[in-house]
Design a protein around this motif. Structure first.
Motif, mmCIF file in Angstrom:
data_model
loop_
_atom_site.group_PDB
_atom_site.id
_atom_site.type_symbol
_atom_site.label_atom_id
_atom_site.label_comp_id
_atom_site.label_asym_id
_atom_site.label_seq_id
_atom_site.Cartn_x
_atom_site.Cartn_y
_atom_site.Cartn_z
ATOM 1 N N THR A 203 6.945 34.730 39.622
ATOM 2 C CA THR A 203 5.602 34.313 38.919
ATOM 3 C C THR A 203 5.165 32.867 39.012
ATOM 4 O OG1 THR A 203 6.416 35.683 37.236
ATOM 5 C CG2 THR A 203 4.724 34.389 36.432
ATOM 6 N N THR B 232 2.662 29.957 37.769
ATOM 7 C CA THR B 232 1.955 29.332 36.660
ATOM 8 C C THR B 232 1.614 27.883 36.826
ATOM 9 O OG1 THR B 232 3.891 28.601 35.314
ATOM 10 C CG2 THR B 232 2.589 31.061 35.037
ATOM 11 N N ARG C 17 2.716 22.781 39.023
ATOM 12 C CA ARG C 17 2.572 24.383 39.403
ATOM 13 C C ARG C 17 4.067 24.662 39.405
ATOM 14 N NH1 ARG C 17 -1.039 21.445 42.194
ATOM 15 N NH2 ARG C 17 -3.170 22.187 41.942
ATOM 16 N N ALA D 87 3.962 24.459 32.318
ATOM 17 C CA ALA D 87 4.145 25.275 33.290
ATOM 18 C C ALA D 87 5.228 26.341 33.215
ATOM 19 C CB ALA D 87 4.039 24.514 34.626
ATOM 20 N N ARG E 61 4.946 28.730 30.170
ATOM 21 C CA ARG E 61 4.042 30.044 30.710
ATOM 22 C C ARG E 61 4.586 30.691 31.762
ATOM 23 N NH1 ARG E 61 -1.904 27.202 31.842
ATOM 24 N NH2 ARG E 61 -2.748 27.068 29.914
ATOM 25 N N GLY E 62 5.238 30.199 32.728
ATOM 26 C CA GLY E 62 6.022 31.050 33.702
ATOM 27 C C GLY E 62 7.258 32.028 33.172
ATOM 28 N N GLN F 253 5.314 34.697 31.215
ATOM 29 C CA GLN F 253 4.700 35.840 32.227
ATOM 30 C C GLN F 253 5.612 36.520 32.815
ATOM 31 O OE1 GLN F 253 2.064 34.488 35.242
ATOM 32 N NE2 GLN F 253 0.656 34.175 33.864
#
Length: 131
Positions: A3, A5, A15, A79, A82-83, A86
């Motif tokens: 993934t 993000t 990133r 980041a 979120r990763g 997800q």
């Protein structure tokens, strides 16, 4: 599963790549344990401290550029969070992050205002004297 993000804070952009693994976290190809200052390291690892047992299942590789150490730490934190959300697809995890701090999942869009003429800063003006 891999993934990708990203997270932003001021001019810092992070990133993150989250993949199945055994708990390795790297920031710009260095282990997160080597990140200085300590305050920035603790900020970066917040997503793992909120929910226990998440770090052991994933490898996180983050590249971050721009800004200072505090802005970079906030961008990395967003980041990573979120990763993980997800990657796991877990709604409870997302709600736990949102309840703790909304900026874990949402970028902070505030930017410093540019300096303007007639003063030393963005809003401050030079003093005037009439006598």
């Amino acid at each position: 599963m891999v993934t990708n993000t990203s997270g932003k804070k001021k001019t810092a952009i992070a990133r993150a790549t989250v993949s199945d693994g055994e708990g390795r976290v790297r920031i710009n190809s260095k282990p997160v344990e080597l990140v200085e200052p300590e305050m920035a390291r603790l900020k970066m690892l917040e997503p793992f401290r909120i929910v226990d047992g998440v770090r052991d299942d994933v490898d996180v590789d983050v590249s971050v550029q721009g800004g200072g150490f505090a802005g970079q730490a906030d961008a990395v934190r967003t980041a990573i969070a979120r990763g993980i959300v997800q990657h796991s697809g877990d709604a409870e995890l997302r709600d736990a992050y949102r309840e703790f701090d909304r900026s874990l999942l949402v970028n902070d869009v505030r930017q410093s205002e540019p300096k303007k003429w007639g003063g030393p800063g963005a809003r401050a003006r030079y003093q005037k004297s009439y006598r």
